[in-house]
Write a protein that holds these residues in place. Structure first.
Motif, PDB file in Angstrom:
ATOM      1  N   ILE A 312      47.573  36.551  39.682  1.00 29.91           N
ATOM      2  CA  ILE A 312      46.779  36.563  38.456  1.00 29.91           C
ATOM      3  C   ILE A 312      45.312  36.355  38.821  1.00 29.91           C
ATOM      4  O   ILE A 312      44.965  35.396  39.528  1.00 29.91           O
ATOM      5  N   SER A 328      44.746  37.501  24.071  1.00 29.40           N
ATOM      6  CA  SER A 328      45.403  37.134  25.325  1.00 29.40           C
ATOM      7  C   SER A 328      45.513  38.364  26.227  1.00 29.40           C
ATOM      8  O   SER A 328      46.319  39.257  25.980  1.00 29.40           O
ATOM      9  N   GLU A 330      45.716  39.558  30.391  1.00 32.30           N
ATOM     10  CA  GLU A 330      45.931  39.090  31.763  1.00 32.30           C
ATOM     11  C   GLU A 330      45.699  40.233  32.738  1.00 32.30           C
ATOM     12  O   GLU A 330      46.133  41.358  32.528  1.00 32.30           O
TER      13      GLU A 330
END
Length: 336
Positions: A312, A328, A330
């Motif tokens: 990540i 959100s 990622e």
């Protein structure tokens, strides 16, 4: 053409209103990106209008939005411009009894204009250039979601601007390019050796070609040119075909949204990671808006089952484009 209003600090572009110029710039960038009207700095404008009875700031906002040359060339949707001008007029009328003819004239100019199935969104780069994209006015159009720009693509484009070394001098393959925002930004700012836009939907591929031409990028079928648009079927593409593309860097934004395609996507990513070009495996970066945690968790499980690990990454540091930063999103890097 340089479209930036002034040379403000990058952070002030998207994070807050500090002065008049900052506020006008926030209106300009949000207008051309067709952001939700509720995200505009209306409160700051109302305070300014109460403190200064001069219509100067309203005229400047009008000049930098509906009357701007970029709006004449690549205008936001008719409905959006009507709503924007209606809100601008409402805020003006709430703070003064004196009408402002220029606002009503601008509203009158588009009152009878018919809405088109497509519109334009434009995003300003730090260089001052504008990335303008023809998009569908509907989120789902012609059976695909690929005819609009999604937030994960904006996030990935910002990250690319912070990490030029990932793309500079390299051959970049983008999976599911959509309307092309991320790719155009990278081509304009990151100096890749070659960039390959790809998708499998005919309407998306056609729109990609149009948007490349709109932004002055050379598009051809010759694999040796700087920019190409390729049809790429994730399920049937062979390793030999992927090796021919010769990608050093592979990116994708908002491709993890449907459980039905996850297996196919992971299969493609596995082929790419095992498809060494001159003994080197490509770097792969995936940017995802996590709308459904179960779907995203399924994607990560499929990666694990395929022997693919991930890291990540920290998101972009410098805000450039206007979008909802509470979403959100990622960003991960894949490796074997």
């Amino acid at each position: 053409m340089n479209y930036i209003l002034n040379n403000q600090n990058e952070k002030s572009k998207c994070t807050g209103v500090r002065d008049k110029k900052d506020m006008i710039f926030a209106f300009q960038t949000s207008f051309f990106a067709m952001c939700r009207l509720s995200s505009f700095p209306w409160s700051a404008l109302e305070i300014e209008l109460r403190n200064d009875e001069s219509p100067e700031i309203l005229l400047e906002i009008l000049q930098q939005t509906c009357r701007h040359s970029l709006c004449r060339k690549t205008p936001p949707s008719v409905k959006y411009r009507r709503l924007f001008l209606s809100e601008l007029i409402k805020r003006h009328e709430a703070t003064t009894s004196e009408p402002l003819d220029e606002l009503y004239e601008a509203f009158g100019e588009i009152l009878g204009v018919e809405e088109e199935p497509t519109c334009y969104k434009s995003y300003l780069l730090p260089s001052g250039d504008a990335v303008s994209l023809s998009e569908s006015t509907a989120l789902i159009s012609e059976g695909t979601t690929g005819l609009v720009t999604w937030e994960a693509a904006l996030c990935l484009a910002e990250w690319a601007l912070d990490n030029l070394q990932v793309f500079s001098g390299r051959t970049v393959l983008e999976l599911g390019s959509g309307v092309g925002l991320t790719g155009v930004a990278i081509c304009r700012s990151c100096s890749p050796r070659r960039y390959v836009f790809s998708d499998c939907h005919p309407s998306v591929l056609q729109r990609l070609h149009s948007n490349m031409q709109l932004n002055g990028l050379v598009v051809a079928d010759d694999p040796n040119v700087t920019v190409t648009v390729r049809e790429l079927d994730w399920e049937t593409v062979t390793e030999d075909r992927l090796r021919e593309l010769g990608a050093d860097t592979v990116i994708a934004a908002d491709v993890v949204y449907d459980p039905a395609i996850i297996s196919c996507l992971v299969g493609l990513l596995s082929k790419l990671l095992r498809c060494a070009v001159q003994g080197t495996h490509p770097d792969i970066y995936i940017s995802s808006t996590i709308r459904n945690p179960e779907t995203y968790s399924c994607f990560k499980s499929e990666l694990k089952n395929a022997g693919i690990r991930y890291q990540i990454l920290k998101g972009p540091i410098t805000p450039v484009f206007p979008y909802n930063r509470s979403t959100s999103i990622e960003l991960i890097k894949l490796f074997l």
